[in-house]
Write an enzyme that holds these catalytic residues in place. Structure first.
Site, PDB file in Angstrom:
ATOM      1  N   LYS A  69       0.984  -1.570   0.119  1.00 19.62           N
ATOM      2  CA  LYS A  69       0.180  -0.157  -0.071  1.00 19.62           C
ATOM      3  C   LYS A  69       0.788   1.381   0.228  1.00 19.62           C
ATOM      4  CE  LYS A  69      -4.163  -2.064   2.605  1.00 19.62           C
ATOM      5  NZ  LYS A  69      -5.094  -1.831   3.063  1.00 19.62           N
ATOM      6  N   ASP A 105      -9.999   2.796   1.981  1.00 16.49           N
ATOM      7  CA  ASP A 105     -10.560   2.221   3.294  1.00 16.49           C
ATOM      8  C   ASP A 105     -10.347   3.594   3.950  1.00 16.49           C
ATOM      9  OD1 ASP A 105      -9.287  -0.604   2.796  1.00 16.49           O
ATOM     10  OD2 ASP A 105      -7.142   0.607   3.149  1.00 16.49           O
TER      11      ASP A 105
END
Ligand code: ATR
Length: 275
Positions: A69, A105
């Site tokens: 990420k 997220d």
């Protein structure tokens, strides 16, 4: 569905991807939306080479998961400001050859919380942990003006996140002092196979508190079981997973994601209701 010469490709990049539920969720959604696209688990040990492949093959969009990420950021053409602040990208959109990075997220966590409680200026939120998930949750809460307090096992990492968020930090096991209305648990404590551990003392769990654990394996962590028995509202990790996936689909397709179908599909894949 029929796969033909026009079928578009989406996927998830990560390593390992043995347990990912993203393909099951996204393929159900793409099919329901009537799109001629498929979504695959693209496990890779070389994110740089994988991104060259994404460009060369015109892959339409990607999810990015552990451990890439942050590593993926310099390989993109543009990263939106929330993902830049968080320091993590979990979604890539291929817009006519330009690769754009986002972090859904953060929105997933907010949407999951807002299914049961409205987050506003005076909401005091205690975030347990200071890793990537905690960063996403912390920045997301701040977009709503919530008061964030970080608690973390290692003070230096916790204080660093608190500095980035310009918020308070509490040492481990001093959660009582937070007087929070919402607790969001982002560490792996309580995750299978560590199912008998709870990261906060039971005394913190008062009636009326909302407790979200981003874990969904087990379905109910020790923390959520204790919280429920003490009169708290509880949320497991599934709503956040579904909402972050829904936000990805919106970015990729500009269409409204079939969230109920996505949730039912993932619950069926997890065997929820079978026991
Ligand atoms: P992610 O990016 O998925 O959030 P991470 O960056 O590895 O994962 O962060 C994990 C978080 O869980 C960290 O805050 C970590 O605490 P430390 O900073 O002290 O390492 C926390 N964590 C992991 N295992 C833990 C444990 N057994 N007890 C308490 N905290 C733990």
């Amino acid at each position: 569905m029929t796969i033909n010469q026009q079928t578009g490709l989406y996927g998830v990049l990560g390593f390992p991807l043995t347990h990912t539920l993203s393909p099951v969720m996204h393929n159900a959604a793409l099919t329901a939306l009537g799109l001629n696209d498929v979504y695959l688990a693209l496990e890779t040990k070389d994110i740089t080479a994988a991104m060259t492949g994404v460009r060369a093959l015109g892959i339409k969009g990607l999810s990015v998961t552990i451990p890439y990420k942050s590593e993926v950021i310099p390989l993109l053409d543009e990263v939106d400001s929330l993902a830049t602040n968080i320091g993590a990208v979990n979604t890539i959109v291929n817009r006519e050859g330009r690769l754009l990075g986002y972090n859904t997220d953060a929105w997933g966590a907010l949407a999951a919380l807002e299914e049961v409680i409205s987050i506003g200026h005076r909401t005091r939120c205690l975030v347990i942990g200071a890793g990537g998930a905690a960063r996403a949750v912390g920045f997301a809460l701040q977009t709503k003006g919530a008061g964030v307090i970080i608690v973390n096992r290692s003070p230096d990492k916790g204080q660093a996140l608190a500095r980035d968020l310009n918020c308070d930090f509490l040492p481990w096991a001093e959660e009582d002092r937070a007087e929070a209305e919402v607790i969001i648990q982002t560490t792996p404590v309580g995750m299978y196979p560590d199912i008998d551990n709870c990261p906060v003392p039971e005394s913190v769990l008062r009636p009326g508190l909302t407790v979200m654990d981003i874990i969904y394996n087990p379905w109910e962590t020790k923390l959520l079981g204790l919280a429920k028995s003490r009169g708290c509202r509880v949320i497991n990790g599934l709503p956040m997973f579904i909402h972050q996936g829904g936000a990805q689909l919106r970015l990729w397709t500009d269409l409204e994601p079939p969230l109920a179908l996505m949730r039912a599909t993932v619950e069926a894949a997890l065997g929820v209701g079978r026991h």
